[in-house]
Scaffold this active site. Structure first.
Site, PDB file in Angstrom:
ATOM      1  CE  LYS A  14      -2.260  -1.055   3.734  1.00  0.00           C
ATOM      2  NZ  LYS A  14      -1.615  -2.328   4.064  1.00  0.00           N
ATOM      3  NE  ARG A  89      -5.596   1.124  10.893  1.00  0.00           N
ATOM      4  CZ  ARG A  89      -4.472   0.469  10.627  1.00  0.00           C
ATOM      5  NH1 ARG A  89      -4.431  -0.826  10.749  1.00  0.00           N
ATOM      6  NH2 ARG A  89      -3.410   1.133  10.239  1.00  0.00           N
ATOM      7  NE  ARG A 128       6.897  -2.941   6.487  1.00  0.00           N
ATOM      8  CZ  ARG A 128       5.579  -3.058   6.513  1.00  0.00           C
ATOM      9  NH1 ARG A 128       4.845  -2.569   5.542  1.00  0.00           N
ATOM     10  NH2 ARG A 128       4.979  -3.680   7.505  1.00  0.00           N
ATOM     11  NE  ARG A 134       6.794  -0.814  11.169  1.00  0.00           N
ATOM     12  CZ  ARG A 134       5.563  -0.834  10.685  1.00  0.00           C
ATOM     13  NH1 ARG A 134       5.259  -0.195   9.583  1.00  0.00           N
ATOM     14  NH2 ARG A 134       4.615  -1.506  11.318  1.00  0.00           N
ATOM     15  NE  ARG A 146       2.146  -5.167  11.719  1.00  0.00           N
ATOM     16  CZ  ARG A 146       3.246  -4.924  11.002  1.00  0.00           C
ATOM     17  NH1 ARG A 146       4.407  -5.394  11.388  1.00  0.00           N
ATOM     18  NH2 ARG A 146       3.185  -4.215   9.907  1.00  0.00           N
TER      19      ARG A 146
END
Length: 190
Positions: A14, A89, A128, A134, A146
């Site tokens: 995204k 969401r 990522r 992260r 998640r």
């Protein structure tokens, strides 16, 4: 105005596609994560209210989130539209967003959902994590959580837009430019 929801699980691409869409279509990017950071940093009333819930370990209520979105929408003068990234969401948020945008005479044109198999999502999230720093992108248990939260709580939003004939699924595996082309083909049909 071109108002679209870019939808998909964590790691679907995204963020990558949002950047390209913003540039091509001159859209304003609305991400609730960005909005939270802005309001918390600036100490706005909405930020203080959100902080109170967060300090208590609670989810920020939809009314507060919608208030932040409404505030951002009021500052999008001159924009060709909005790309909602990671929002809504929940079905309640989708309904509230529709009410807000319909009241402005600028409804959501469509939801574009990036379809990516779970095994590929896990690979992308870990990759990522190596470059973004992260920590949650490196923890297998957090990645699983998640993805599960997305499947259990966020996926019903797709059905909400399907019921309005605004849902469009794009295969999110392949070359970035090919996926972008497929997304643009959908957008250009609105």
């Amino acid at each position: 105005m071109l108002n679209i929801v870019l939808f998909g699980p964590p790691g679907a691409g995204k963020g990558t596609q949002s950047e390209k869409l913003i540039s091509k279509y001159h859209l304003t990017h609305i991400s609730t994560g960005d909005l939270f950071r802005k309001h918390l940093t600036e100490g706005t009333e909405l930020g203080k209210l959100a902080q109170k819930y967060m300090d208590d370990g609670k989810l920020v209520p939809d009314e507060v989130v919608i208030g932040m979105v409404d505030d951002k929408l009021k500052s999008t003068n001159g924009s060709s539209g909005v790309i909602f990234d990671g929002f809504p969401r929940t079905v309640n948020q989708a309904e509230a967003l529709d009410k807000l945008l319909n009241g402005m005479g600028e409804p959501i044109k469509g939801m574009i959902a990036l379809n990516v198999p779970e095994a590929e999502l896990r690979i992308r999230i870990k990759e990522r994590g190596k470059t973004s720093g992260r920590v949650d992108d490196q923890d297998e248990a957090k990645i699983t959580t998640r993805i599960k939260v997305y499947q259990d709580e966020t996926m019903p939003v797709a059905n909400y837009y399907k019921s309005q004939s605004k849902y469009h699924q794009i295969e999110g595996v392949g070359e970035i430019e090919e996926i972008f082309h497929d997304i643009c083909s959908v957008i250009d049909s609105f």
